[in-house]
Scaffold this active site. Structure first.
Site, PDB file in Angstrom:
ATOM      1  N   GLN A 160      -4.656  -1.689   9.739  1.00  0.00           N
ATOM      2  CA  GLN A 160      -4.583  -3.013   9.112  1.00  0.00           C
ATOM      3  C   GLN A 160      -5.202  -4.060  10.044  1.00  0.00           C
ATOM      4  O   GLN A 160      -4.848  -4.155  11.214  1.00  0.00           O
ATOM      5  CB  GLN A 160      -3.115  -3.345   8.816  1.00  0.00           C
ATOM      6  CG  GLN A 160      -2.908  -4.623   8.033  1.00  0.00           C
ATOM      7  CD  GLN A 160      -3.456  -4.570   6.616  1.00  0.00           C
ATOM      8  OE1 GLN A 160      -3.360  -3.555   5.930  1.00  0.00           O
ATOM      9  NE2 GLN A 160      -4.044  -5.671   6.174  1.00  0.00           N
ATOM     10  N   LYS A 194       0.843  -1.201   0.000  1.00  0.00           N
ATOM     11  CA  LYS A 194       0.000   0.000   0.000  1.00  0.00           C
ATOM     12  C   LYS A 194       0.875   1.246   0.000  1.00  0.00           C
ATOM     13  O   LYS A 194       0.633   2.202  -0.742  1.00  0.00           O
ATOM     14  CB  LYS A 194      -0.940  -0.011   1.217  1.00  0.00           C
ATOM     15  CG  LYS A 194      -2.070  -1.014   1.080  1.00  0.00           C
ATOM     16  CD  LYS A 194      -2.825  -1.251   2.383  1.00  0.00           C
ATOM     17  CE  LYS A 194      -3.856  -2.360   2.197  1.00  0.00           C
ATOM     18  NZ  LYS A 194      -4.482  -2.808   3.436  1.00  0.00           N
ATOM     19  N   ASP A 241     -10.962   3.115   4.079  1.00  0.00           N
ATOM     20  CA  ASP A 241     -11.332   1.707   3.923  1.00  0.00           C
ATOM     21  C   ASP A 241     -12.849   1.561   3.798  1.00  0.00           C
ATOM     22  O   ASP A 241     -13.336   0.501   3.392  1.00  0.00           O
ATOM     23  CB  ASP A 241     -10.869   0.903   5.153  1.00  0.00           C
ATOM     24  CG  ASP A 241      -9.692  -0.010   4.842  1.00  0.00           C
ATOM     25  OD1 ASP A 241      -9.422  -0.233   3.649  1.00  0.00           O
ATOM     26  OD2 ASP A 241      -9.060  -0.491   5.796  1.00  0.00           O
TER      27      ASP A 241
END
Ligand code: NDP
Length: 293
Positions: free
Chosen positions: A97, A53, A120
């Site tokens: 994460q 990422k 997200d």
């Protein structure tokens, strides 16, 4: 018939190039889009995802920072840390994460990210906006699937879409996005009776299960578009999707490969969401580009 392959790698590259142009435009306005990724603990798979990422951000001129916290971090400490990221005007996206160590409740942590930086799309605010069909940050994987369908000129309106899987990060938001785009949607899961009878009705079939090659050609309607979200590591180390491509390809009209299908789209959408957030913060966003239908 042999299904045409939908090249997720190429579509993702095109989308990343578009993001790079938007980043350059933001820079002309003195804004560098910034993404903070927080990882708690040393999970090797998570470390690889986080690194990828960060590299993807840097490749298009964005700022990215990775914060690695020790596995014994308390929830209170993590929440405090997120508060500092929320308050940082140079950061437009924050991503924690998953999975998190067991002493930390992921729902509480995701809820602590301000919705405007929740790239997200997991915060209840963004989930609610998706349910209502409003503009929001959409979860990256299903949003990537929608972008693939759009790119390929595949009409969703009026189609019967069947989604196999009902997780909060893939199956449910996928079904909602298809519904918002005008499909008639069936959601299947582990308790569904006669799964094949359901999937055989699909004009668009999305598999997000996590079981290698479980959907075979006999479970697919001739001419269907088949989107394989699954990423499964086989004992020999190779990757396999949830769809048995060998038996499905002769039946379907289009199919996404694994690897090289949905996977590359996920990171591309994360970049897109972060750029969108920076555009909004700079007053350069357009409401239209944030809507699904
Ligand atoms: P989850 O394990 O959270 O959800 C799996 C879903 O599949 C559940 O809803 C489960 O049903 C359902 N299911 C399990 N077994 C069956 C069955 N025999 N028949 C029908 N449904 C079944 O997985 P995720 O949604 O997180 O991920 C799904 C797959 O997608 C995985 O392979 C994952 O690696 C991949 N993935 C890929 C990404 C990408 O970038 N391409 C990103 C995220 C995930 P129930 O709810 O009843 O238990």
């Amino acid at each position: 018939m042999t299904a045409r392959i939908i090249d997720g790698k190429a579509i993702a590259a095109e989308f990343r190039n578009e993001c790079a142009v938007r980043v350059a435009r933001l820079k002309e306005h003195g804004v560098v889009p910034g993404l903070a990724v927080v990882i708690v603990g040393e999970d090797p798979a998570s470390k690889v995802y986080v690194r990828n990422k960060a590299l993807a951000c840097e490749a298009i001129g964005m700022h990215s920072e990775v914060h690695t916290l020790s596995a014994d971090t308390t929830q209170a400490h993590l929440l405090k840390f997120i508060a500092t990221l929320n308050a940082d005007p140079d950061l437009h996206g924050i991503l924690v994460q998953l999975p998190l160590p067991k002493q930390i409740d992921p729902r509480t942590v995701i809820g602590a990210i301000v919705p405007e930086k929740d790239v997200d799309g997991f915060h209840y605010h963004n989930v609610g906006a998706l349910v209502a069909g409003d503009a929001a940050f959409y979860p990256c994987t299903p949003w990537g699937v929608m972008k693939m369908l759009e790119h390929e000129g595949i009409e969703v309106l009026g189609k019967h879409a069947v989604v196999v899987g009902r997780s909060n990060i893939v199956g449910k938001p996928m079904a909602l996005m298809l519904l918002n785009a005008g499909a008639t949607v069936t959601i299947c899961h582990s308790k569904t009776r006669d799964l094949a009878a359901m999937t055989r009705q699909a004009d668009i079939l999305v598999a997000a299960v996590g079981k290698p090659r479980m959907i075979g050609g006999d479970a697919v309607k001739p001419g269907a578009v088949v989107i394989d979200v699954g990423i499964n590591r086989l004992p020999d180390g190779k990757l396999a999707g949830d769809v048995d491509a060998a038996s499905v390809a002769p039946v379907a009209s289009r199919i996404t490969p694994v690897p090289g299908g949905v996977g590359p789209m996920t990171i591309a959408m994360l970049l897109g969401n972060t750029v969108k957030s920076a555009e909004r913060a700079a007053g350069l966003g357009s409401a239209a580009e944030t809507r699904i239908a």
